[in-house]
Design a protein around this motif. Sequence first.
Motif, PDB file in Angstrom:
ATOM      1  N   THR A  53      -3.875   3.007  -3.411  1.00 29.37           N
ATOM      2  CA  THR A  53      -3.714   2.867  -4.865  1.00 29.37           C
ATOM      3  C   THR A  53      -4.887   2.104  -5.460  1.00 29.37           C
ATOM      4  O   THR A  53      -5.458   2.512  -6.480  1.00 29.37           O
ATOM      5  CB  THR A  53      -2.382   2.173  -5.200  1.00 29.37           C
ATOM      6  OG1 THR A  53      -1.307   2.934  -4.639  1.00 29.37           O
ATOM      7  CG2 THR A  53      -2.189   2.031  -6.690  1.00 29.37           C
TER       8      THR A  53
ATOM      9  N   LEU B 197       0.038   9.890  -6.347  1.00 31.53           N
ATOM     10  CA  LEU B 197      -1.103   8.972  -6.327  1.00 31.53           C
ATOM     11  C   LEU B 197      -1.452   8.514  -7.741  1.00 31.53           C
ATOM     12  O   LEU B 197      -1.638   7.318  -7.989  1.00 31.53           O
ATOM     13  CB  LEU B 197      -2.318   9.650  -5.675  1.00 31.53           C
ATOM     14  CG  LEU B 197      -3.610   8.833  -5.662  1.00 31.53           C
ATOM     15  CD1 LEU B 197      -3.454   7.570  -4.815  1.00 31.53           C
ATOM     16  CD2 LEU B 197      -4.756   9.701  -5.142  1.00 31.53           C
TER      17      LEU B 197
ATOM     18  N   ARG C 148       1.041   6.113  -9.120  1.00 30.62           N
ATOM     19  CA  ARG C 148       0.876   4.782  -8.532  1.00 30.62           C
ATOM     20  C   ARG C 148      -0.270   4.021  -9.208  1.00 30.62           C
ATOM     21  O   ARG C 148      -0.160   2.822  -9.465  1.00 30.62           O
ATOM     22  CB  ARG C 148       0.657   4.882  -7.024  1.00 30.62           C
ATOM     23  CG  ARG C 148       1.891   5.327  -6.279  1.00 30.62           C
ATOM     24  CD  ARG C 148       1.622   5.507  -4.779  1.00 30.62           C
ATOM     25  NE  ARG C 148       2.772   6.055  -4.095  1.00 30.62           N
ATOM     26  CZ  ARG C 148       3.842   5.354  -3.737  1.00 30.62           C
ATOM     27  NH1 ARG C 148       3.885   4.055  -3.981  1.00 30.62           N
ATOM     28  NH2 ARG C 148       4.852   5.936  -3.119  1.00 30.62           N
ATOM     29  N   VAL C 149      -1.350   4.717  -9.497  1.00 28.13           N
ATOM     30  CA  VAL C 149      -2.465   4.091 -10.217  1.00 28.13           C
ATOM     31  C   VAL C 149      -2.004   3.672 -11.613  1.00 28.13           C
ATOM     32  O   VAL C 149      -2.288   2.565 -12.078  1.00 28.13           O
ATOM     33  CB  VAL C 149      -3.691   5.032 -10.291  1.00 28.13           C
ATOM     34  CG1 VAL C 149      -4.758   4.466 -11.219  1.00 28.13           C
ATOM     35  CG2 VAL C 149      -4.259   5.278  -8.897  1.00 28.13           C
TER      36      VAL C 149
END
Length: 190
Positions: A12, A53, A56-57
């Motif tokens: 992350t 992904l 999550r960022v």
Amino acid sequence: MARAGLTVARLTEAAADMADDVGFENVTVLALARSFGVKDASLYSHIKNLRDLRQRVAVASLSELADRVSDAVAGRAGKDALVAFAGAYRDYAREHPGRYASTQFELDSDALLASDARRHSQMSRAILRAYRLTEPDETDAVRLLGSTFHGFIALEASGGFSHSPPRESEQSWLRVLDVLHHALENWPSQ
């Protein structure tokens, strides 16, 4: 066994750094895997897919931004809080353009609940207390602030003000904050 020290947190953070370097929209699982010197299949034991992904960022970025805004507005009220709030958003966007872009990413309901998105709304509403707005005006004002800040930040970042007459964007930014403060103080009744 985790290869190359891969963890969800490490992936992350690396994806967030990549977003700042190449743009949030250019973050891919393949590019991230290459940055770790592994095959993209190695990442799938830690993340579900590209959307996971990116979420999550976004969640991590919303948390960073919420902390920064919270620190900026602590102990302030009225116009001082408004200026500090806006400045924290703008500074974060300038320092972390990819992370800032990720804060606009649409989150799934589970990710939304795990994020600090609600905290951003609560902070917006907290600075509006000095203006004594009630519903639905408070919600309209939250949306006005968010769209004004984001619009200005996005136009500034894309060079949208470069063709304007010779006036620094900083001068316009300060004027926009003055106008917002005035609008909030003189909010029309329905």
